[in-house]
Design a protein around this motif. Structure first.
Motif, short mmCIF file in Angstrom:
data_model
loop_
_atom_site.label_atom_id
_atom_site.label_comp_id
_atom_site.label_asym_id
_atom_site.label_seq_id
_atom_site.Cartn_x
_atom_site.Cartn_y
_atom_site.Cartn_z
N ALA A 20 0.84 -1.19 0.00
CA ALA A 20 0.00 0.00 0.00
C ALA A 20 0.88 1.24 0.00
O ALA A 20 1.91 1.28 0.66
N GLN A 21 0.47 2.27 -0.74
CA GLN A 21 1.28 3.46 -0.88
C GLN A 21 0.54 4.69 -0.37
O GLN A 21 -0.66 4.84 -0.59
N LYS A 46 -13.45 17.42 -3.88
CA LYS A 46 -13.54 16.46 -2.78
C LYS A 46 -12.59 15.30 -3.05
O LYS A 46 -12.15 15.08 -4.18
N PHE A 47 -12.31 14.54 -1.99
CA PHE A 47 -11.49 13.35 -2.15
C PHE A 47 -12.32 12.24 -2.78
O PHE A 47 -13.44 11.97 -2.33
N ASN A 48 -11.77 11.62 -3.81
CA ASN A 48 -12.44 10.48 -4.45
C ASN A 48 -12.16 9.23 -3.63
O ASN A 48 -11.05 8.69 -3.67
N SER A 49 -13.15 8.76 -2.90
CA SER A 49 -12.95 7.62 -2.00
C SER A 49 -12.62 6.33 -2.75
O SER A 49 -12.18 5.36 -2.13
N ASN A 50 -12.81 6.32 -4.06
CA ASN A 50 -12.43 5.13 -4.83
C ASN A 50 -10.91 4.96 -4.92
O ASN A 50 -10.42 3.88 -5.27
N LEU A 51 -10.18 6.03 -4.61
CA LEU A 51 -8.72 5.98 -4.72
C LEU A 51 -8.07 5.19 -3.58
O LEU A 51 -6.96 4.71 -3.72
N ALA A 197 -3.38 4.41 -0.92
CA ALA A 197 -3.98 3.76 -2.08
C ALA A 197 -4.13 2.27 -1.83
O ALA A 197 -3.32 1.65 -1.14
N ALA A 198 -5.17 1.69 -2.39
CA ALA A 198 -5.38 0.25 -2.26
C ALA A 198 -4.25 -0.50 -2.95
O ALA A 198 -3.77 -0.08 -4.00
#
Length: 228
Positions: A20-21, A46-51, A197-198
């Protein structure tokens, strides 16, 4: 044997995934120099929660006050007069709650003589600052769940934050003092999202997975032949 091959295939999928990074994505907006007092609305991403997973949000507010001041001491004796040009800039959430505040100040002391009989902001008892400027920055780091919910959503989007500036200039030092100020303020805001990041499978992972699945298929075919 089947269990071993299945285990190899699983290891190929999960054992070689990338670590994870930590990453940072930022959005900025500015308010041009405007005569105080003023209020404006700035738009940020906004922060993209998919990231990935949001770790913290940092709000950076930089403010600048510019202008001039002048004073006349009416005292019958000499005095030291301080003129301060100041502006209070405040960034707030949509509900009006304060996020971060900054207060740029220009301040200087002047030695003035006894009143010279003329209110002209000059001579022995008067002073003018001329054009002056001062900047100051403050930041706030949030890890609150309410801010995370407010500033993030799947796919991103935008959020509007209010930025206001109030003039707080003053003169002091003489018992009888006339002072005048003309101030403008400018503001700059940066919103940064620190997130993890995932984990993403590395290229070797796919090769291991394909190889593992190939071996698994071979074992199944041999087992089917024996059973026949």
């Amino acid at each position: 044997m089947k269990k071993i091959i299945i285990a190899l295939a699983t290891a190929g999928l999960f054992g070689a995934t990338g670590a994870a990074q930590a990453n940072v994505i930022s959005f900025s907006a500015d308010k041009a120099e405007t005569l105080t007092a003023w209020n404006d609305v700035l738009t940020f991403g906004k922060f993209n929660s998919n990231l990935g997973t949001l770790n913290s949000i940092t709000f950076e507010l930089s403010g600048t006050v510019t202008g001039s001041g002048r004073a006349e001491s009416l005292d019958a004796s000499p005095s030291t007069v301080t003129l301060s040009l100041s502006s209070l800039l405040k960034l707030t959430r949509p509900d009006g709650s304060t996020i971060v505040v900054t207060n740029p100040v220009f301040s200087n002391a002047y030695n003035l003589g006894a009143f010279d009989g003329a209110i002209d902001f000059a001579g022995a008892s008067g002073v003018k600052t001329g054009a002056v400027s001062s900047s100051h920055s403050e930041s706030y780091n949030s890890t609150s769940a309410s801010d995370f919910a407010l500033f993030s959503q799947a796919g991103g989007g935008t959020i509007k934050l209010a930025l206001g500036a109030t003039g707080l200039s003053s003169g002091s030092g003489a018992g009888n003092l006339l002072s005048q100020f003309n101030t403008s303020a400018a503001g700059s805001v940066k919103v940064s999202y620190d997130y993890t990041a995932a984990p993403v499978p590395e290229p070797e992972t796919y090769a291991m997975l394909i190889g593992g699945l190939g071996l698994l298929g071979l074992v199944r075919r041999r087992a089917a032949k024996k059973a026949a």
